[in-house]
Design an enzyme around this catalytic site. Structure first.
Site, PDB file in Angstrom:
ATOM      1  N   GLU A   1       1.175  -1.006  -4.650  1.00  0.00           N
ATOM      2  CA  GLU A   1       0.568   0.821  -5.414  1.00  0.00           C
ATOM      3  C   GLU A   1       0.837   1.395  -5.136  1.00  0.00           C
ATOM      4  O   GLU A   1       1.399   2.361  -4.164  1.00  0.00           O
ATOM      5  CB  GLU A   1      -0.720   0.647  -4.633  1.00  0.00           C
ATOM      6  CG  GLU A   1      -1.968   0.252  -4.955  1.00  0.00           C
ATOM      7  CD  GLU A   1      -2.907   0.048  -3.660  1.00  0.00           C
ATOM      8  OE1 GLU A   1      -3.326   1.078  -3.305  1.00  0.00           O
ATOM      9  OE2 GLU A   1      -3.045  -0.881  -2.684  1.00  0.00           O
TER      10      GLU A   1
ATOM     11  N   ASP B   1       1.378  -1.420   0.662  1.00  0.00           N
ATOM     12  CA  ASP B   1       0.112  -0.244  -0.163  1.00  0.00           C
ATOM     13  C   ASP B   1       1.274   1.376  -0.192  1.00  0.00           C
ATOM     14  O   ASP B   1       2.228   1.485   0.832  1.00  0.00           O
ATOM     15  CB  ASP B   1      -0.670   0.270   1.318  1.00  0.00           C
ATOM     16  CG  ASP B   1      -2.092   0.545   1.380  1.00  0.00           C
ATOM     17  OD1 ASP B   1      -2.570   1.569   0.004  1.00  0.00           O
ATOM     18  OD2 ASP B   1      -1.756   2.166   2.719  1.00  0.00           O
TER      19      ASP B   1
END
Ligand code: BGC
Ligand code: MG
Length: 507
Positions: free
Chosen positions: A252, A205
């Site tokens: 990401e 993330d």
């Protein structure tokens, strides 16, 4: 084996996939009970959103203990059983890690609050004195991604107004200090903990986060993300994974620039990079083509694998983004065929295969902190996070025997998995067929694409060294199909022509 190079990875938003115990919140046991469905759908791997111990301010993206399962989702034994069962179903299991920040309830942050300025406990985060004579102005002018300042002031252990700490997201998500070796060691421990339990990889993330400029005082440049030092973190992560053959990391990476993006997928960093460029492109041939070309050029420069996604838990669902209603559905189906025709890996977000629209939710039930933090000037991301309809009717549609944590709209009644499995024209049937062809048809080869000339508002490309052609009509008029035999279309042809809002695969 580099299984991820053409994998279809299915993102499970754990809260919303399937609830086994009737508390209205999806859980690991719920996922375990649906593995047969995922095998039938034809995906290769799962990507589980954070399920570790968390006060759930950002629904698990605020992690209080990265090596324990939150009781609302299950326990470690259930996790182990899920991985073992998934492997028996031929599905790999990857999990999402959040190394940029912790929860404010992480034991490190609690210790930091109880310790004095300048202490080793505070040095795991970014604590700074404020500006002005009384220190009441934040150390710099950075804003949080969720709205408002990126700094919050704490009380010192003696009760007086104290330092400020940095949080690029919610105040309950303090940013870790990635110049501190303890922070590195702890991530390595977390990686090994899950790798040793058999996970097949990670999605990182905010992979463009973590590292910050050395000077965070008033003169700090506005580089909150994409600091050059972050690549050393990814090299460390990669070095750990290289000890575990067949495991994959995808980041990401939200950076606007294709060249900056490419740096994250260099040979010693992440295997794959995940970004929302195609998802953010409007349904217009030029915009879609530019997103594809930019993404392909970026990864080609470093010989990495392209990764495509049209949907995630952070953006409105494709059906809604493309205008909603029947046109929105048709466009989402067409774009699904475009994404699945491209070389590389594809990430699907749960419910995308059902053609779900975003749910319209009353303000009173909305939970995403983005809403309040932004003023509210943004509605928040709850609309794309509503639980999946499996069968039957309200309130739970087979997702739960209780009340779902977000109300499920009446429109979901026609979109349940059970209904769509019976209907050969459903979006679920289309996606199943597309995944089957993608896996079994010999035309899905080649690592690049060649563009064909196409009428205005349309696009067409062929996979390198293959006969597979994908054509998209994003114009308002029907157009002739390129030559070839039709393999699959996202909607019915009209007198042999490709109608608006439709895509076709031909060989
Ligand atoms: C995640 C969001 C999350 C944020 C903070 C993002 O990249 O996808 O859902 O709110 O990071 O962790
Ligand atoms: Mg539950």
């Amino acid at each position: 084996m580099q299984w991820w190079r053409d994998a279809v990875v299915y993102q499970v938003y754990v809260r919303s996939f399937s609830d086994s115990d009737g508390d209205g919140v999806g859980d690991l046991e719920g996922i375990r009970s649906r593995l047969g469905y995922l095998e039938l759908l034809g995906v290769d791997a799962l990507s589980l959103t954070p399920f570790c111990t968390s006060p759930m301010v950002d629904h698990g993206y605020d992690v209080a203990d990265p090596r324990a399962v939150d009781p609302v989702f299950g326990d470690l034994d259930t996790f182990d059983a899920l991985v073992a069962d998934a492997h028996r179903h031929g599905l790999r299991v990857t999990i999402i890690l959040v190394p940029n920040h912790t929860s404010n309830e992480h034991e490190w942050f609690r210790a930091a609050l109880e310790s004095a300025p300048g202490s080793p406990e505070r040095a795991r985060y970014h604590f700074q004195p404020g500006r002005g004579t009384d220190g009441s102005t934040p150390p710099n002018d950075w804003t949080s991604e969720f709205g408002g300042p990126a700094w919050t002031r704490v009380q010192d252990p003696d009760g007086g107004a104290g330092e400020w700490y940095l949080h690029l997201f919610a105040p309950e998500q303090p940013d870790l200090n990635w110049t501190n070796p303890e922070v590195w060691a702890d991530l390595e421990k977390t990686l090994r903990f899950w790798l040793d339990r058999g996970v097949d990889g990670f999605r990182i993330d905010v992979a463009h986060g973590m590292c910050k400029p050395a000077d965070l005082t008033g003169s700090a440049p506005e580089v909150r993300f994409d600091h050059d030092d972050v690549h050393d973190v990814h090299r460390m992560i990669r070095a750990v994974l290289d000890h575990y053959p067949g495991r994959m990391i995808v980041g990401e990476i939200s950076v606007g620039d294709d060249a900056r993006f490419a740096r994250y997928v260099r040979p010693d960093e992440l295997h794959l990079g995940f970004h929302l460029r195609l998802a953010r492109a409007p349904f217009e041939a030029d915009a879609v083509r530019a997103a594809i070309e930019g993404s392909l050029a970026a990864v080609a420069a470093v010989e990495a694998t392209p990764t495509w996604t049209l949907s995630s838990h952070d953006v409105p669902r494709p059906v809604t983004r493309y205008g909603g209603g029947p046109a929105g559905v048709a466009r989402a189906r067409a774009m699904a065929l475009v994404g699945l025709a491209l070389p590389g890996a594809v990430h699907l977000y749960n419910g995308e295969e059902l053609g779900l629209p975003d749910a319209e939710l009353p303000d009173a039930v909305r939970q995403d902190p983005v809403r309040d933090r932004s003023g509210p000037t943004r509605p928040g991301r709850d609309g794309c996070r509503v639980p999946l309809p499996w069968e039957g009717g309200p309130p739970g549609y087979g997702f739960t025997d209780g009340d779902p944590w977000l109300p499920m709209p009446d429109a979901y009644g026609r979109l349940t998995v059970a209904e769509q499995l019976e209907d050969t024209t459903s979006t679920l049937s289309l996606i199943r067929r597309a995944l089957e062809l993608r896996k079994t048809h010999p035309a899905f080869t080649g690592r690049g694409i060649e563009w064909y000339g196409a009428p205005d508002g349309c696009l067409a490309f062929r996979r390198d060294g293959s006969t597979l052609v994908c054509a998209l009509n994003a114009s308002a008029e029907p157009v002739p199909l390129p030559p070839g035999d039709v393999l699959l279309t996202s909607g019915p042809l009209v007198d042999g022509d490709l109608p608006p809002d439709t895509a076709a695969w031909l060989v």
